[in-house]
Design an enzyme around this catalytic site. Structure first.
Site, PDB file in Angstrom:
ATOM      1  N   TYR A 148       1.104  -1.097   0.373  1.00 28.00           N
ATOM      2  CA  TYR A 148       0.285  -0.239  -0.343  1.00 28.00           C
ATOM      3  C   TYR A 148       0.944   1.001  -0.159  1.00 28.00           C
ATOM      4  CZ  TYR A 148      -4.263  -3.288   0.593  1.00 28.00           C
ATOM      5  OH  TYR A 148      -4.859  -2.754   0.136  1.00 28.00           O
ATOM      6  N   GLU A 187      -8.990  -7.890   4.461  1.00 29.26           N
ATOM      7  CA  GLU A 187      -7.596  -8.512   4.031  1.00 29.26           C
ATOM      8  C   GLU A 187      -7.242  -9.311   4.857  1.00 29.26           C
ATOM      9  OE1 GLU A 187      -5.560  -6.262   1.530  1.00 29.26           O
ATOM     10  OE2 GLU A 187      -6.989  -5.962   0.064  1.00 29.26           O
TER      11      GLU A 187
END
Length: 396
Positions: free
Chosen positions: A98, A140
């Site tokens: 990310y 997730e």
């Protein structure tokens, strides 16, 4: 969840960012793959990159997320992110990726918008990004935990024990864990990711719905897709993978799954969208469900209709079920009322129906509209789309 100081900045700049988000995402992917070519080779779908659908999906998700934050700044719209989280988990996306995305996305924003990106604007959209990223990371993590794995140990070798030809362009693969261990738990409607090594050394990944419940095996079906790179994985599987081959699979994931209950169910599909619906229908038949079940399927003709016999057989096994099949160009005699695109005008949809849809986007739009007109609540209509979801937030 959006801070009071940044909410008005995001609201004021949303039209500008929204208008440019297509250019931003295009530049983002260019930068990302220039810096990390391995991501395009081994993680991102090269077909979706080539045809632009991944850029469209990313742009749509950013715009939808920011719009939701502006409309309800006290909330973080986790529900709309569930689909993305399931797809990410099926690919093995890790938290450390990310910051890499953040670096190249914000560089693209500055390149496209230039001086409009003041420190105040940058800070506001930075908060938007990390709200979205941290929500996905948390979702997730939960999915990985539930599957008993993590991004570093996602792939498990399976042996192909059988391959069945459903139509000229659709093959079904039955696989068992190569290590002899137990099969993962599955829920009707889920999919698995399949990773293959292509002739150029790339490790490309595609998702395929579980299309049945065979004893001691997982079953997924693949339609051969034309073109390169769009069809590079499906053609590889059709041409080179048969009984005895080894494939790398992820655990099952997917947010559109058959809910338990005794209320009526409608399963609507078009083309290869029949695969998750056949999986759901197989489960209902195997469990002796007494629910009212309505199956609706549209296809080009009888020869293109995968699982045609299975649809008839499974429907016959259920206590209260019916199937309606539409062909655009039927071969031989076929009822006029079932010729053409799917039309629910002649289908009685009971009150309290929960609907599951899978197929091309025009089909989804059409059938969803018909179901709402028939009195089905939008919240009770769930859809699965193959490839990037270009309809994110449409069911809200």
């Amino acid at each position: 969840m959006l801070s009071p100081q940044n909410a008005p900045v995001v609201e004021a700049t949303l039209p500008v960012v929204g208008a440019a988000v297509g250019d931003i995402t295009a530049r983002f992917y260019e930068r990302l793959f220039e810096a990390h070519p391995e991501l395009l080779r081994d993680l991102f779908n090269r077909g979706n990159q080539a045809n632009g659908t991944q850029r469209q999906a990313l742009a749509g998700s950013i715009a939808a997320f920011a719009t939701a934050l502006v409309a309800h700044p006290e909330q973080r719209p986790d529900a709309m992110l569930a689909r993305i989280a399931h797809k990410h988990a099926s690919l093995g996306v890790a938290p450390e990726q990310y910051p890499v995305v953040h670096e190249h996305l914000f560089a693209a924003i500055v390149e496209v918008l230039g001086e409009a990106v003041t420190p105040e604007v940058a800070a506001a959209w930075d908060e938007v990004y990390w709200l979205m990223a941290n929500a996905l990371i948390a979702l997730e993590k939960g999915l990985y935990t539930g599957a008993g794995t993590g991004p570093e140990a996602l792939w498990r070798p399976y042996t192909v024990v059988a391959r069945l030809l459903e139509t000229d362009d659709v093959a079904t693969f039955l696989v068992r864990p190569a290590d002899g261990g137990p099969l993962p738990a599955t829920t009707p409607g889920q999919y698995v990711s399949v990773q293959v090594e292509l002739p150029d050394g790339a490790h490309q990944i595609r998702q395929y719905s579980l299309s049945g419940q065979p004893d001691g095996a997982l079953q997924f079906s693949v339609k051969r897709v034309a073109g390169t790179p769009d069809g590079e994985v499906s053609n590889h599987l059709h041409a080179h993978v048969g009984a005895g081959a080894t494939l790398l699979l992820s655990p099952p994931f997917g947010d559109v799954t058959l809910a338990e209950g005794d209320g009526p169910v409608l399963l609507a599909s078009a083309g290869i969208g029949c695969t998750p619906m056949i999986g759901m229908l197989s489960h209902l038949a195997a469990t002796g469900s007494t629910r009212r079940v309505i199956s609706v399927h549209g296809d080009r003709d009888q020869l293109a209709h995968a699982f045609r016999a299975d649809l008839q057989q499974l429907t016959a096994k259920l206590a209260d079920a019916e199937a309606h099949v539409f062909y655009e160009q039927p071969a031989g005699e076929w009822p006029a009322g079932r010729t053409g695109l799917v039309d629910l005008a002649g289908v009685e949809v009971p009150a309290g129906t929960t609907a599951y849809l899978c197929g091309p986007l025009p089909f989804l739009r059409s059938v969803r509209g018909q179901l709402i007109a028939a009195g089905v609540r939008p919240a009770d209509i769930h859809y699965e789309v193959f490839g990037p979801d270009l309809w994110l937030g449409a069911e809200a």
